[in-house]
Design a protein around this motif. Structure first.
Motif, PDB file in Angstrom:
ATOM      1  N   ASP A 100       0.731  -1.142  -0.089  1.00  0.00           N
ATOM      2  CA  ASP A 100       0.058  -0.043  -0.057  1.00  0.00           C
ATOM      3  C   ASP A 100       0.857   1.313  -0.269  1.00  0.00           C
ATOM      4  O   ASP A 100       0.701   2.123  -0.668  1.00  0.00           O
ATOM      5  CB  ASP A 100      -0.829   0.076   1.127  1.00  0.00           C
ATOM      6  CG  ASP A 100      -2.122  -1.011   1.007  1.00  0.00           C
ATOM      7  OD1 ASP A 100      -2.275  -1.485   0.010  1.00  0.00           O
ATOM      8  OD2 ASP A 100      -2.767  -1.352   2.358  1.00  0.00           O
ATOM      9  N   GLU A 101       1.817   1.276   0.899  1.00  0.00           N
ATOM     10  CA  GLU A 101       2.777   2.342   0.887  1.00  0.00           C
ATOM     11  C   GLU A 101       3.347   2.603  -0.426  1.00  0.00           C
ATOM     12  O   GLU A 101       3.447   3.604  -0.872  1.00  0.00           O
ATOM     13  CB  GLU A 101       3.815   2.237   2.116  1.00  0.00           C
ATOM     14  CG  GLU A 101       4.930   3.208   2.066  1.00  0.00           C
ATOM     15  CD  GLU A 101       4.290   4.499   2.899  1.00  0.00           C
ATOM     16  OE1 GLU A 101       5.062   5.676   2.576  1.00  0.00           O
ATOM     17  OE2 GLU A 101       3.169   4.770   3.502  1.00  0.00           O
ATOM     18  N   TYR A 102       3.922   1.549  -1.123  1.00  0.00           N
ATOM     19  CA  TYR A 102       4.706   1.714  -2.399  1.00  0.00           C
ATOM     20  C   TYR A 102       3.619   2.220  -3.258  1.00  0.00           C
ATOM     21  O   TYR A 102       4.160   2.960  -4.324  1.00  0.00           O
ATOM     22  CB  TYR A 102       5.049   0.085  -2.744  1.00  0.00           C
ATOM     23  CG  TYR A 102       5.807   0.076  -3.986  1.00  0.00           C
ATOM     24  CD1 TYR A 102       7.170   0.591  -4.223  1.00  0.00           C
ATOM     25  CD2 TYR A 102       5.230  -0.326  -5.148  1.00  0.00           C
ATOM     26  CE1 TYR A 102       7.873   0.658  -5.420  1.00  0.00           C
ATOM     27  CE2 TYR A 102       5.969  -0.377  -6.337  1.00  0.00           C
ATOM     28  CZ  TYR A 102       7.126   0.018  -6.413  1.00  0.00           C
ATOM     29  OH  TYR A 102       7.716  -0.152  -7.586  1.00  0.00           O
ATOM     30  N   ARG A 103       2.514   1.568  -3.507  1.00  0.00           N
ATOM     31  CA  ARG A 103       1.512   2.239  -4.335  1.00  0.00           C
ATOM     32  C   ARG A 103       1.319   3.928  -4.118  1.00  0.00           C
ATOM     33  O   ARG A 103       0.946   4.309  -5.037  1.00  0.00           O
ATOM     34  CB  ARG A 103       0.176   1.317  -4.329  1.00  0.00           C
ATOM     35  CG  ARG A 103      -0.365   1.027  -5.637  1.00  0.00           C
ATOM     36  CD  ARG A 103      -1.428  -0.075  -5.754  1.00  0.00           C
ATOM     37  NE  ARG A 103      -0.776  -1.256  -5.943  1.00  0.00           N
ATOM     38  CZ  ARG A 103      -0.988  -2.366  -5.338  1.00  0.00           C
ATOM     39  NH1 ARG A 103      -1.882  -2.552  -4.335  1.00  0.00           N
ATOM     40  NH2 ARG A 103      -0.466  -3.596  -5.731  1.00  0.00           N
ATOM     41  N   ARG A 104       1.007   3.962  -2.810  1.00  0.00           N
ATOM     42  CA  ARG A 104       0.653   5.273  -2.516  1.00  0.00           C
ATOM     43  C   ARG A 104       1.894   6.479  -3.213  1.00  0.00           C
ATOM     44  O   ARG A 104       1.550   7.471  -3.609  1.00  0.00           O
ATOM     45  CB  ARG A 104       0.764   5.568  -1.009  1.00  0.00           C
ATOM     46  CG  ARG A 104      -0.275   6.698  -0.624  1.00  0.00           C
ATOM     47  CD  ARG A 104      -0.572   6.776   0.819  1.00  0.00           C
ATOM     48  NE  ARG A 104       0.563   6.385   1.625  1.00  0.00           N
ATOM     49  CZ  ARG A 104       1.450   7.407   2.080  1.00  0.00           C
ATOM     50  NH1 ARG A 104       1.241   8.774   1.239  1.00  0.00           N
ATOM     51  NH2 ARG A 104       2.499   7.352   2.783  1.00  0.00           N
ATOM     52  N   ARG A 105       3.085   5.859  -2.949  1.00  0.00           N
ATOM     53  CA  ARG A 105       4.365   6.629  -3.263  1.00  0.00           C
ATOM     54  C   ARG A 105       4.228   6.697  -4.853  1.00  0.00           C
ATOM     55  O   ARG A 105       4.626   7.860  -5.312  1.00  0.00           O
ATOM     56  CB  ARG A 105       5.652   6.095  -2.712  1.00  0.00           C
ATOM     57  CG  ARG A 105       5.992   6.421  -1.351  1.00  0.00           C
ATOM     58  CD  ARG A 105       7.431   6.365  -1.017  1.00  0.00           C
ATOM     59  NE  ARG A 105       7.674   6.024   0.571  1.00  0.00           N
ATOM     60  CZ  ARG A 105       8.376   5.334   1.015  1.00  0.00           C
ATOM     61  NH1 ARG A 105       8.643   4.275   0.347  1.00  0.00           N
ATOM     62  NH2 ARG A 105       8.499   5.353   2.237  1.00  0.00           N
ATOM     63  N   GLN A 106       3.874   5.713  -5.192  1.00  0.00           N
ATOM     64  CA  GLN A 106       4.079   5.695  -6.779  1.00  0.00           C
ATOM     65  C   GLN A 106       3.221   6.589  -7.290  1.00  0.00           C
ATOM     66  O   GLN A 106       3.138   7.231  -8.369  1.00  0.00           O
ATOM     67  CB  GLN A 106       3.762   4.120  -7.416  1.00  0.00           C
ATOM     68  CG  GLN A 106       4.447   3.826  -8.550  1.00  0.00           C
ATOM     69  CD  GLN A 106       4.230   2.359  -8.732  1.00  0.00           C
ATOM     70  OE1 GLN A 106       3.448   1.613  -8.608  1.00  0.00           O
ATOM     71  NE2 GLN A 106       4.953   1.508  -9.712  1.00  0.00           N
ATOM     72  N   ARG A 107       1.896   6.530  -6.866  1.00  0.00           N
ATOM     73  CA  ARG A 107       0.656   7.629  -7.263  1.00  0.00           C
ATOM     74  C   ARG A 107       0.873   9.012  -7.176  1.00  0.00           C
ATOM     75  O   ARG A 107       0.856   9.589  -8.073  1.00  0.00           O
ATOM     76  CB  ARG A 107      -0.343   7.095  -6.664  1.00  0.00           C
ATOM     77  CG  ARG A 107      -1.684   6.968  -7.450  1.00  0.00           C
ATOM     78  CD  ARG A 107      -2.898   7.111  -6.815  1.00  0.00           C
ATOM     79  NE  ARG A 107      -3.102   6.554  -5.163  1.00  0.00           N
ATOM     80  CZ  ARG A 107      -3.150   5.258  -5.186  1.00  0.00           C
ATOM     81  NH1 ARG A 107      -3.488   4.292  -5.998  1.00  0.00           N
ATOM     82  NH2 ARG A 107      -3.245   4.839  -3.809  1.00  0.00           N
ATOM     83  N   ALA A 108       1.843   9.389  -5.979  1.00  0.00           N
ATOM     84  CA  ALA A 108       2.254  10.489  -5.720  1.00  0.00           C
ATOM     85  C   ALA A 108       3.247  10.983  -6.557  1.00  0.00           C
ATOM     86  O   ALA A 108       3.367  12.200  -7.499  1.00  0.00           O
ATOM     87  CB  ALA A 108       2.799  10.605  -4.249  1.00  0.00           C
ATOM     88  N   ARG A 109       4.205  10.126  -6.935  1.00  0.00           N
ATOM     89  CA  ARG A 109       5.145  10.520  -7.839  1.00  0.00           C
ATOM     90  C   ARG A 109       4.760  10.721  -9.365  1.00  0.00           C
ATOM     91  O   ARG A 109       5.063  11.616 -10.066  1.00  0.00           O
ATOM     92  CB  ARG A 109       6.261   9.300  -7.989  1.00  0.00           C
ATOM     93  CG  ARG A 109       7.572   9.816  -8.621  1.00  0.00           C
ATOM     94  CD  ARG A 109       8.448   8.656  -8.593  1.00  0.00           C
ATOM     95  NE  ARG A 109       8.788   7.922  -7.261  1.00  0.00           N
ATOM     96  CZ  ARG A 109       8.896   6.812  -6.929  1.00  0.00           C
ATOM     97  NH1 ARG A 109       8.503   5.959  -7.710  1.00  0.00           N
ATOM     98  NH2 ARG A 109       9.016   6.489  -5.808  1.00  0.00           N
ATOM     99  N   LYS A 168       1.594  11.863 -10.142  1.00  0.00           N
ATOM    100  CA  LYS A 168       0.921  13.157  -9.987  1.00  0.00           C
ATOM    101  C   LYS A 168       2.018  14.252 -10.210  1.00  0.00           C
ATOM    102  O   LYS A 168       1.725  15.016 -10.923  1.00  0.00           O
ATOM    103  CB  LYS A 168       0.211  13.385  -8.518  1.00  0.00           C
ATOM    104  CG  LYS A 168      -0.961  14.212  -8.637  1.00  0.00           C
ATOM    105  CD  LYS A 168      -1.650  14.245  -7.532  1.00  0.00           C
ATOM    106  CE  LYS A 168      -2.342  12.967  -7.118  1.00  0.00           C
ATOM    107  NZ  LYS A 168      -3.265  13.021  -5.842  1.00  0.00           N
TER     108      LYS A 168
END
Length: 41
Positions: free
Chosen positions: A7-16, A18
């Motif tokens: 989840d953390e990895y996916r969240r970071r990936q989404r932020a990057r 964006k």
């Protein structure tokens, strides 16, 4: 991989993604503004 880590990895990936999108969008606007400014001359 643990679910929390995923989840953390996916969240970071989404932020990057964006941030990358905003940078690309900004560059497009900048190039468009330069092109318009050159046409005005």
């Amino acid at each position: 991989m643990t679910p929390e880590f995923e989840d953390e990895y996916r969240r970071r990936q989404r932020a990057r993604a964006k941030v990358t999108g905003w940078i690309l969008g900004g560059l497009v606007v900048l190039f468009f503004a330069i092109a318009v400014a050159r046409m005005m001359h």
